[in-house]
Motif scaffolding. Sequence first.
Motif, PDB file in Angstrom:
ATOM      1  N   SER A 155       0.809  -1.214   0.000  1.00  0.00           N
ATOM      2  CA  SER A 155       0.000   0.000   0.000  1.00  0.00           C
ATOM      3  C   SER A 155       0.849   1.274   0.000  1.00  0.00           C
ATOM      4  CB  SER A 155      -0.923   0.010   1.215  1.00  0.00           C
ATOM      5  OG  SER A 155      -0.138   0.043   2.386  1.00  0.00           O
ATOM      6  N   TYR A 201       0.882   3.868  -2.889  1.00  0.00           N
ATOM      7  CA  TYR A 201      -0.266   4.757  -3.068  1.00  0.00           C
ATOM      8  C   TYR A 201       0.012   6.150  -2.494  1.00  0.00           C
ATOM      9  CZ  TYR A 201      -3.082   0.860  -4.609  1.00  0.00           C
ATOM     10  OH  TYR A 201      -3.573  -0.187  -5.328  1.00  0.00           O
ATOM     11  N   TRP A 202       1.051   6.276  -1.660  1.00  0.00           N
ATOM     12  CA  TRP A 202       1.327   7.573  -1.032  1.00  0.00           C
ATOM     13  C   TRP A 202       2.254   8.441  -1.878  1.00  0.00           C
ATOM     14  CZ3 TRP A 202      -1.318   9.454   2.961  1.00  0.00           C
ATOM     15  CH2 TRP A 202      -2.063   8.550   3.732  1.00  0.00           C
ATOM     16  N   GLU A 203       2.647   7.950  -3.072  1.00  0.00           N
ATOM     17  CA  GLU A 203       3.605   8.690  -3.894  1.00  0.00           C
ATOM     18  C   GLU A 203       3.170  10.131  -4.131  1.00  0.00           C
ATOM     19  OE1 GLU A 203       4.322   7.009  -7.732  1.00  0.00           O
ATOM     20  OE2 GLU A 203       5.652   8.637  -8.337  1.00  0.00           O
ATOM     21  N   ARG A 204       1.910  10.293  -4.566  1.00  0.00           N
ATOM     22  CA  ARG A 204       1.459  11.626  -4.920  1.00  0.00           C
ATOM     23  C   ARG A 204       1.393  12.549  -3.699  1.00  0.00           C
ATOM     24  NH1 ARG A 204      -2.428  12.764  -9.550  1.00  0.00           N
ATOM     25  NH2 ARG A 204      -3.172  10.659  -9.240  1.00  0.00           N
ATOM     26  N   ALA A 205       1.013  11.972  -2.545  1.00  0.00           N
ATOM     27  CA  ALA A 205       0.939  12.792  -1.334  1.00  0.00           C
ATOM     28  C   ALA A 205       2.319  13.341  -0.983  1.00  0.00           C
ATOM     29  CB  ALA A 205       0.375  11.959  -0.177  1.00  0.00           C
ATOM     30  N   GLY A 264       3.242  16.070  -3.347  1.00  0.00           N
ATOM     31  CA  GLY A 264       2.532  17.294  -2.965  1.00  0.00           C
ATOM     32  C   GLY A 264       3.194  17.958  -1.774  1.00  0.00           C
ATOM     33  N   ALA A 265       3.623  17.133  -0.791  1.00  0.00           N
ATOM     34  CA  ALA A 265       4.291  17.676   0.400  1.00  0.00           C
ATOM     35  C   ALA A 265       5.585  18.381  -0.001  1.00  0.00           C
ATOM     36  CB  ALA A 265       4.580  16.553   1.390  1.00  0.00           C
ATOM     37  N   LEU A 284       4.786  21.832  -1.440  1.00  0.00           N
ATOM     38  CA  LEU A 284       4.443  22.811  -0.408  1.00  0.00           C
ATOM     39  C   LEU A 284       5.686  23.178   0.397  1.00  0.00           C
ATOM     40  CD1 LEU A 284       0.994  21.361   0.651  1.00  0.00           C
ATOM     41  CD2 LEU A 284       1.455  23.358  -0.766  1.00  0.00           C
ATOM     42  N   ALA A 335      -1.237  16.994  -3.032  1.00  0.00           N
ATOM     43  CA  ALA A 335      -1.241  16.515  -1.651  1.00  0.00           C
ATOM     44  C   ALA A 335      -2.589  15.882  -1.295  1.00  0.00           C
ATOM     45  CB  ALA A 335      -0.926  17.660  -0.697  1.00  0.00           C
ATOM     46  N   ARG A 384      -5.117  14.765  -3.269  1.00  0.00           N
ATOM     47  CA  ARG A 384      -5.431  13.537  -4.007  1.00  0.00           C
ATOM     48  C   ARG A 384      -4.488  12.417  -3.568  1.00  0.00           C
ATOM     49  NH1 ARG A 384      -8.820  12.544  -7.879  1.00  0.00           N
ATOM     50  NH2 ARG A 384      -9.072  14.692  -8.536  1.00  0.00           N
ATOM     51  N   GLY A 385      -3.238  12.800  -3.261  1.00  0.00           N
ATOM     52  CA  GLY A 385      -2.280  11.812  -2.780  1.00  0.00           C
ATOM     53  C   GLY A 385      -2.723  11.205  -1.462  1.00  0.00           C
ATOM     54  N   ILE A 386      -3.187  12.050  -0.533  1.00  0.00           N
ATOM     55  CA  ILE A 386      -3.658  11.530   0.757  1.00  0.00           C
ATOM     56  C   ILE A 386      -4.859  10.614   0.530  1.00  0.00           C
ATOM     57  CG2 ILE A 386      -4.697  12.174   2.967  1.00  0.00           C
ATOM     58  CD1 ILE A 386      -3.023  14.770   2.815  1.00  0.00           C
ATOM     59  N   GLU A 432      -5.538   8.856  -2.155  1.00  0.00           N
ATOM     60  CA  GLU A 432      -5.037   7.591  -2.724  1.00  0.00           C
ATOM     61  C   GLU A 432      -4.389   6.735  -1.649  1.00  0.00           C
ATOM     62  OE1 GLU A 432      -2.429   8.913  -5.779  1.00  0.00           O
ATOM     63  OE2 GLU A 432      -4.004   9.042  -7.303  1.00  0.00           O
ATOM     64  N   GLY A 433      -3.579   7.389  -0.793  1.00  0.00           N
ATOM     65  CA  GLY A 433      -2.881   6.655   0.251  1.00  0.00           C
ATOM     66  C   GLY A 433      -3.846   6.030   1.252  1.00  0.00           C
ATOM     67  N   LEU A 434      -4.898   6.791   1.605  1.00  0.00           N
ATOM     68  CA  LEU A 434      -5.837   6.309   2.620  1.00  0.00           C
ATOM     69  C   LEU A 434      -6.653   5.130   2.126  1.00  0.00           C
ATOM     70  CD1 LEU A 434      -7.231   9.621   4.180  1.00  0.00           C
ATOM     71  CD2 LEU A 434      -5.795   7.897   5.303  1.00  0.00           C
ATOM     72  N   GLY A 454      -6.234   3.293  -0.934  1.00  0.00           N
ATOM     73  CA  GLY A 454      -5.618   2.253  -1.740  1.00  0.00           C
ATOM     74  C   GLY A 454      -6.424   1.991  -2.991  1.00  0.00           C
ATOM     75  N   ALA A 455      -6.532   0.729  -3.401  1.00  0.00           N
ATOM     76  CA  ALA A 455      -7.160   0.415  -4.684  1.00  0.00           C
ATOM     77  C   ALA A 455      -8.626   0.011  -4.559  1.00  0.00           C
ATOM     78  CB  ALA A 455      -6.376  -0.699  -5.382  1.00  0.00           C
TER      79      ALA A 455
END
Lengths: 327, 321
Positions: free
Chosen positions: A294, A297-301, A304-305, A308, B136, B138-140, B142-144, B146-147
Amino acid sequence: MSPRSVLSRLAGREAGVAALWLATVAAVGMVNPDFLRAANLHAIFVKCAPVVIVACGVTLVIVTGEIDISVGSLMGLLAVAGGIVTSPDRMGLSPQAGAAAVLAAGAGIGLLTGLLVTLGRVPSIIVTLGMLTALRGLTRVLMGGRWIESIPPSLRVLSIGSTLGVRNCLWVAMAVLALTVVLAHLTPLGRRIYAVGSSPRAAALAGLSSRRIKVFAFAFTGFLTGVATLAGQLEVGTIEPDIGQGFELLVVTCVVVGGTSIRGGVGTVIGSALAAILMMTIGTALVFLKLGASASYWERAIQGAFILLAVLTDQLSRRRGTGEDTL
Amino acid sequence: MNMWRRIRAMGLWHELVLAGLLAGLLAGAWYFEQTRGAEFVSWETQTALSSHMWEMALLSVPLTLIIISGGIDLSVGAIMSLSAVTMGLAWQAGMGVWPAVGLTLAAGLTAGAMNGTFVVFLGVHPLIVTLGTMSAYRGIAEGLIGAEPVSQFPAGFLAMSEPLVAGLPPAGILFVVLAIAAGVLLGRTAAGRELRAIGYNETTARFSGVAVARTKLLLYTASGLVSAVAAVLFVARRDTAKADVGAGLELTAITAVVLGGTSIFGGRGRIGGTVLGVLLLHEVRSLVAWRWNRDELTFIIVGAMLILSVLVHSVLTRRKS
């Protein structure tokens, strides 16, 4: 700008981004030494190549005070155009004709964008937002509901081949980067690009034609999008309909993280290239950290960080330095 | 000629052109269906085809105000994604569906307030702030999540997508109410004038005693809240909460606003224009999809319309110097 002042510029944001990248690589390397293997780093750089190539053009556009958010759709269109010209199922012409078509169409559409912005006086964010939408539609129309298949390997040589053990797309990216650095910092045209961006009025009073300079920046970006298409998007012989989607915002993000001001006049292509490398490293790094399926899935977050964070540090250092509170 | 001059003086020509295009489009469609016997220009077809447009329409209202104030919000689609994921996870975790809606709205509100805080207190250009928070948020999301999307929401919640009045679902009614409220705010109140003043010249507005910081903070927070509302309505309509909710919607909504005549540089714009922009965008899309069943043509038409509408405006208003 003299080479020395180029160096002094590099000491700022560029050094920060490079340090952040080195820290990321070192930290991931300590957790998983496999990450530091040459083959892996090479693979990361290969992913960066198209971003770096296009970012060279977009940096110049943003330095002139304009913006281009159409490069993703343009890349999709150019890949499809190249495929249609050369694929034996479609027109089946020679790969030289295909490459020429891709580069000419890229430069031509960039030129059209530049003319709409300067002569038509339509804000560049509107023109390129319109292009983003229209070119995506045109791509779908050209594809006619089918994937484009069996593109000849001779057109894909920049994407798939290697020279001296290094993938061709990396050679292309390095050449484009070197060329753009020379253009931006060691030629009159480059000085004019920065002049027009940092003070349009002063540049106009000094007799500079901001129109011609901006048209050049857009056409150059279109041309480089063609180069990036040939060097980065044709790894496999088939083209899917949504190729290049989201690429435009990734490129703008890298340019901004690399220290280019959205208000024009400030920024270097080296900064954009370093930021592109940083951004593209994150995805691979997450895989090597072995945090479980999993984690990726945090790549984009995390990207984004970083954006910023880059904006924050920039703003704080600026505030301390000059007391100005605007970007 | 005199009337034309008055229309130009009132700045209504853009709305007139849009209304003319819309009328022409519907008249053309009506003419075609005389020969084919199908009904595009009818309330039933129109309401049936409009079910998926309301979320974008809702986003366009606060976005109009933000663009008039000289800003932009690229993160609205990402806030929808984050809100939809909040909704899904809260429901999955066993929360009641309405408390989950409350939590979702709070999440959108917070995300919007974060945008506002970055813009106001750090003085960073909103394009950059919201480009960053777009990734950030959309990333959060996606991370939260998953699929795996979350679905099977209760029937009482899904009923929110059913037609309520005159074939319009609650989302459509909400859009009408929101558009009227924003129109009144913009055209009839001091706050509306202050908003324009900020868009024309922020420094002048600040020295004239306009609470620039508070106004901007409120605008971005409102935008976040409306994005969360749109997300809740999306989840109710599709019975699914996942991370790609609202993807690309920010660009469609900005297209509608600019098509409606709002200047991307701030200061000039009207809600009426945005409503027409939303309708025109939607009608072109549904007509092409309904008549030719080809979605790709609409992209070309919409992109060309966007550039041409501003090009024509810039040619018409060019000062002879």
